[in-house]
Scaffold this active site. Sequence first.
Site, mmCIF file in Angstrom:
data_model
loop_
_atom_site.group_PDB
_atom_site.id
_atom_site.type_symbol
_atom_site.label_atom_id
_atom_site.label_comp_id
_atom_site.label_asym_id
_atom_site.label_seq_id
_atom_site.Cartn_x
_atom_site.Cartn_y
_atom_site.Cartn_z
ATOM 1 N N LYS A 1 2.144 -9.913 11.526
ATOM 2 C CA LYS A 1 1.843 -9.864 10.482
ATOM 3 C C LYS A 1 2.471 -10.756 9.387
ATOM 4 O O LYS A 1 3.588 -11.049 9.347
ATOM 5 C CB LYS A 1 2.691 -8.107 9.826
ATOM 6 C CG LYS A 1 2.334 -8.360 8.288
ATOM 7 C CD LYS A 1 2.531 -6.882 7.729
ATOM 8 C CE LYS A 1 1.694 -6.802 5.815
ATOM 9 N NZ LYS A 1 2.181 -5.075 5.875
ATOM 10 N N ARG B 1 1.005 -1.273 -0.040
ATOM 11 C CA ARG B 1 0.012 -0.320 0.028
ATOM 12 C C ARG B 1 0.811 1.371 -0.245
ATOM 13 O O ARG B 1 2.068 1.373 0.693
ATOM 14 C CB ARG B 1 -1.180 -0.084 1.181
ATOM 15 C CG ARG B 1 -1.870 -0.967 1.117
ATOM 16 C CD ARG B 1 -3.127 -0.692 2.271
ATOM 17 N NE ARG B 1 -3.976 0.414 2.361
ATOM 18 C CZ ARG B 1 -3.584 0.864 3.723
ATOM 19 N NH1 ARG B 1 -3.450 0.551 4.708
ATOM 20 N NH2 ARG B 1 -4.947 2.125 4.436
ATOM 21 N N ARG C 1 -3.643 0.325 14.059
ATOM 22 C CA ARG C 1 -2.012 -0.854 14.979
ATOM 23 C C ARG C 1 -3.101 -0.680 16.728
ATOM 24 O O ARG C 1 -3.570 -0.022 16.908
ATOM 25 C CB ARG C 1 -0.801 0.559 15.751
ATOM 26 C CG ARG C 1 -0.083 0.671 14.494
ATOM 27 C CD ARG C 1 0.484 0.084 14.020
ATOM 28 N NE ARG C 1 1.939 0.164 12.621
ATOM 29 C CZ ARG C 1 1.705 0.691 11.326
ATOM 30 N NH1 ARG C 1 -0.218 -0.097 11.279
ATOM 31 N NH2 ARG C 1 2.296 0.578 11.048
#
Length: 319
Positions: free
Chosen positions: A186, A121, A316
Amino acid sequence: MRDLSNPLKLIELLANGEFHSGEALASQFGMTRAGINKYIKLIKQWGLDIISVQGRGYQLAQPLDLLNISKIKQHFPSIKPLNLEVLPIIDSTNQYLLSKLDTLPSGYACVAEYQQAGRGRRGRQWFSPFGSNLYFSLYWRLEQGPAAAMGLSLAVGIAVAKVLRQLSGQQIKVKWPNDLYLNDKKLAGILVEIAGKTGDVAHVVIGMGINLAMHNPDHQIVNQAWENLGHIDRNLLVATLLQQLREAMICFEQQGLSAFIEQWQPLDNFNNRAVKLLIGDKVIHGIAKGINQQGALLLEQNGQITPYIGGEISLRADD
């Protein structure tokens, strides 16, 4: 473009994880050992970890499960045509499909061993070492136009999470709006790119990078906690992703995000957790409360729930 057939052939020979002597390799390629060493240096630049031992030769630190179109077809022989390309080296799988939109049937896909210019992104670089992960892109033609793509990255995230859970047995989670998490780290990222004007057909390219066996990433590129899925049959993974994503896209085309809403909450990595939203220089704290019908993140602050949506918001944990 330079001829990379010999370096790629060298990788195929080394893929079994055994030692191969420089002398034997030089003989196979009909060149000097110095020439083989030059290829070794090149494929090291692609992110492969190669051990060199005097008297024994070269060995990959880990055997490679190379992508193979025939093996992928074996998992789903009924899918004809498969409409899939396996590319050893590409700048970016998304860019490859975007450059061919006029010629592609809906549902066409490509997968690569190595991306020279992979991106996430906001144009961020995506770390893409050879053979360690999976780099996959799918093209879809949305007849209803760009507006119909609202919430698409969430639907894709759900579909991919279900595939990874099925094949690995691990508790893969989704993170709004476009990541997959494992053990609060992630695991994968999704990039949806859309070409088309309001009122026209939307040409959608859905890209993803999934960490499988990554090691020693460039910390200037990978700057957050990450996780690997671990050993998995990459060819089976490609075949399953291809089938499940095409089915998910047909469902999304017919029903939009509403068909996926109920599946989000049990997969949501941050559901009912304290989070912070980063919007430019602004930081907003609250409790994540899932998503609404438009795919907006719902954030609770002082008993009030506010929806947030947009391309420049980062989520987050607020630990």
